[in-house]
Design an enzyme around this catalytic site. Structure first.
Site, PDB file in Angstrom:
ATOM      1  N   LYS A   1       0.841  -1.184   0.000  1.00 17.26           N
ATOM      2  CA  LYS A   1       0.000   0.000   0.000  1.00 17.26           C
ATOM      3  C   LYS A   1       0.884   1.246   0.000  1.00 17.26           C
ATOM      4  CE  LYS A   1      -4.436   1.176   2.115  1.00 17.26           C
ATOM      5  NZ  LYS A   1      -5.350   0.926   3.249  1.00 17.26           N
TER       6      LYS A   1
ATOM      7  N   GLU B   1     -19.619  -5.692  10.001  1.00 19.56           N
ATOM      8  CA  GLU B   1     -20.469  -4.922  10.908  1.00 19.56           C
ATOM      9  C   GLU B   1     -21.478  -5.797  11.638  1.00 19.56           C
ATOM     10  OE1 GLU B   1     -18.813  -2.354   7.707  1.00 19.56           O
ATOM     11  OE2 GLU B   1     -19.908  -4.258   7.709  1.00 19.56           O
TER      12      GLU B   1
ATOM     13  N   ARG C   1     -25.481  -1.903   7.419  1.00 20.12           N
ATOM     14  CA  ARG C   1     -25.160  -3.278   7.045  1.00 20.12           C
ATOM     15  C   ARG C   1     -25.472  -4.273   8.171  1.00 20.12           C
ATOM     16  NH1 ARG C   1     -19.558  -3.672   4.072  1.00 20.12           N
ATOM     17  NH2 ARG C   1     -20.807  -4.535   2.395  1.00 20.12           N
TER      18      ARG C   1
END
Length: 619
Positions: A277, A360, A388
């Site tokens: 990243k 979640e 969610r």
């Protein structure tokens, strides 16, 4: 520049290998340049550049469908698919989305902003393709963080069962925003150390191909048998997926070679690539968490800017101090430690901190388990991500009236991330849940008061606050608030503005010093303070103001309560219209929706109260 010659993905196919490498560097430079101006998802997009170039070199978008999970790594994809001339508008009002968006380009296969959705989408597309007798390719790019989501894992299970032709590229950088957690993340790390297997395979393959095709064929069969031993515990084999990797995700030549070989294979194949990243930009490589979602910066001298004190930090500081007093307190987050202001808490109370990954639903139901066992769980979650886990809120928490506190960050419009991230539906779905209490503090001190009181309620409580800056509360301050009671901040003789959260400041500004206009901090949204509401409605007009959808929101709740009370005052409801709100600066979006001070004054004028805008603000 090579990049200026790329009008679409087909132009990549004419470039030499050397030119492809030049293009990679130009893409990185352009991503850094524009993100420095607009802000955006820098580290994740830099890490996926070689992959995106390789995908567009090998596949034929838009005929072949390339799906990006979350979509925040797809800036190079936007640049290669005819959007160079608009790339400077990234995440700006009226400009390009920071994620992939079907209505923006035919090359964007899905509209996305949340994680773990790509694989189920890809499966649906594969079924539709085969039913219609088509033969295009389907490629889903998903990060290792997104693969922790239950939706992604469930889709993998069905993909393996159905055996549809598709390629899944697992972009493994060991990061979501925070470092990934969980058993699957640990397993990916064990795979990454098997480089000796890949090196030996490459060496042997080249040698055998040169001396004897027949020996190569026999060796290939032997390799398959060996892989059954080496990877007998590989979960992807259990899912009936052909597994390839892990391979270097920054080796452009190797990626192109592999994709060419894999694209025509039958059945589902998973290519596991390892990337870094922030690749190519030193500061982003060294601190990918900070540069995940960058604010505008100087690309020549990038530094970490000390930002303002935020609601997220106010919550994090409060819960960290509160844990000292309340030994049963446990905080959970679905991979949003930094975003929810929990770095200090996680370091101070590691045994009472749970990051469940991008899941979640797991966060909410784990909190239910904690509550059933006598603990006091707080679920720190963005409004848009709580969507969610609505079933878990109802089924696992609310039915048995468990005392779970939902600390809802980013409530209301959030700005540049746009419609996938605006937190404008939570009131509507939460206030329909029996026993749910909902409150919104006006400042960091009131947040502390509400948080301590919420832990003592008999049932679930949702505390919501906006994205943005707030004045810090004094450390160690733990005031009390009258639970369930509204607060009259300014009296008025003709009309009252009922506001909370972000809109409360607009209401105070709109009222100014006009004695006809009163302002109420309507901080408890469920149940409403019917006593104060009845007193005000008896002799005043009312204006409700909310940074939320009008449908099912606070204004609707006020009208319902007034009907039940048998009162008929004149009411104006200000809020967000029945459509999705695009990205833009929050203040501009509020002005367009008519919930800023000017919009409130227009509503007051309709009621016959023209406020003198030159008068000093009250309070």
């Amino acid at each position: 520049m090579l990049l200026s010659r790329i009008r679409g993905p087909e132009d990549l196919k004419a470039l030499s290998e050397e030119e492809l490498h030049e293009l990679v560097e130009e893409l990185r430079s352009e991503i850094i340049r524009v993100t420095a101006e607009t802000g955006g998802h820098l580290a994740s997009s830099l890490g996926a550049v070689e992959l995106i170039v390789a995908l567009h070199r090998v596949f034929d978008s838009p005929r072949d469908r390339i799906l990006f999970d979350v979509g925040h790594q797809a800036y190079a994809h936007k640049l290669l698919t005819g959007r160079q001339d608009r790339f400077h508008t990234l995440r700006q009002e009226g400009g390009l989305s920071g994620f992939t968006k079907v209505s923006e380009s035919e090359h964007d296969a899905i509209t996305v902003g949340h994680a773990s959705t790509s694989l189920a989408n890809a499966l649906g597309m594969a079924v539709a393709r085969d039913l219609q007798g088509q033969d295009h390719k389907i490629v889903a790019v998903i990060g290792d963080g997104a693969l922790t989501g239950g939706m992604a894992l469930a889709a993998l299970n069905k993909i393996g069962e159905m055996g549809k032709d598709m390629l899944i590229v697992l972009n493994d950088n060991e990061m979501s925003i925070s470092p990934n957690v969980g058993a699957l993340a640990g397993y990916f790390k064990t795979l990454q150390v098997q480089k000796w297997v890949q090196d030996a395979e490459k060496l042997g393959k080249g040698f055998l191909e040169r001396i004897s095709p027949r020996l190569f064929e026999l060796a290939d069969r032997a390799k398959e048998a060996t892989k059954m031993i080496l990877h007998q515990e590989n979960p992807f084999y259990a899912w009936n997926l052909r597994y390839v990797g892990p391979v270097d995700g920054h080796d452009l030549k190797g990626l192109v070679y592999l994709l060419e070989k894999l694209k025509d294979l039958s059945g589902p194949t998973l290519l596991h690539i390892v990337t870094k990243k922030g690749k190519g930009y030193k500061v982003a490589e060294e601190d990918p968490t900070h540069w995940h979602g960058a604010s505008p910066f100087n690309p020549e001298a990038p530094t970490k800017k000390k930002g303002s004190y935020t609601w997220s930090l106010a919550f994090g500081d409060a819960v960290t101090e509160l844990a000292e007093r309340e030994e049963k307190l446990v905080v959970l987050t679905p991979a949003m430690r930094e975003g929810s202001g929990l770095v200090r808490y996680a370091q101070t109370w590691p045994d009472r901190y749970l990051d469940v990954g991008i899941a979640e639903d797991v966060a909410v139901t784990t909190a239910a388990g904690l509550a059933l066992a006598g603990m006091k769980p707080v679920v720190a979650i963005y409004s848009t991500f709580l969507q969610r886990a609505v079933d878990q809120v109802i089924h696992d928490v609310a039915i048995e009236k468990l005392n779970v506190v939902f600390a809802i960050d980013r409530a209301g419009l959030v700005g540049a991330d746009g419609p996938t991230h605006h937190g404008v539906f939570d009131l509507a779905f939460l206030r329909t849940v029996p026993g749910m209490q909902i409150a919104a503090p006006k400042d960091a001190l009131e947040l502390r008061a509400m948080l301590t009181a919420a832990l003592e309620q008999n049932g679930p409580v949702a505390l919501r606050w906006p994205r943005g800056a707030v004045e810090p509360a004094p450390e160690g301050a733990w005031p009390e608030c009258a639970w369930g009671r509204w607060e009259v901040l300014k009296p008025g003789s003709e009309v009252y503005l009922l506001a909370f959260g972000k809109t409360l400041g607009y209401a105070l500004e709109a009222a100014g010093a006009d004695p006809r206009v009163g302002v109420v901090n309507a901080r408890f949204l469920k149940p409403l303070d019917r006593e104060v509401l009845a007193e005000l409605a008896a002799n005043h007009a009312l204006v409700t103001v909310e940074d939320h959808q009008l449908a099912g929101g606070f204004g609707a709740a006020v009208l319902e309560a007034l009907e039940e009370l048998g009162l008929r005052p004149e009411v104006r409801r200000l809020g967000l219209p029945d459509r999705f709100t695009d990205q833009g600066k929050v203040e501009s979006l509020h002005a367009k929706a008519g919930i800023d001070a000017a919009g409130i004054r227009r509503a007051l004028a309709e009621l016959g109260v023209n406020v003198n805008v030159s008068a000093p603000r009250a309070g």
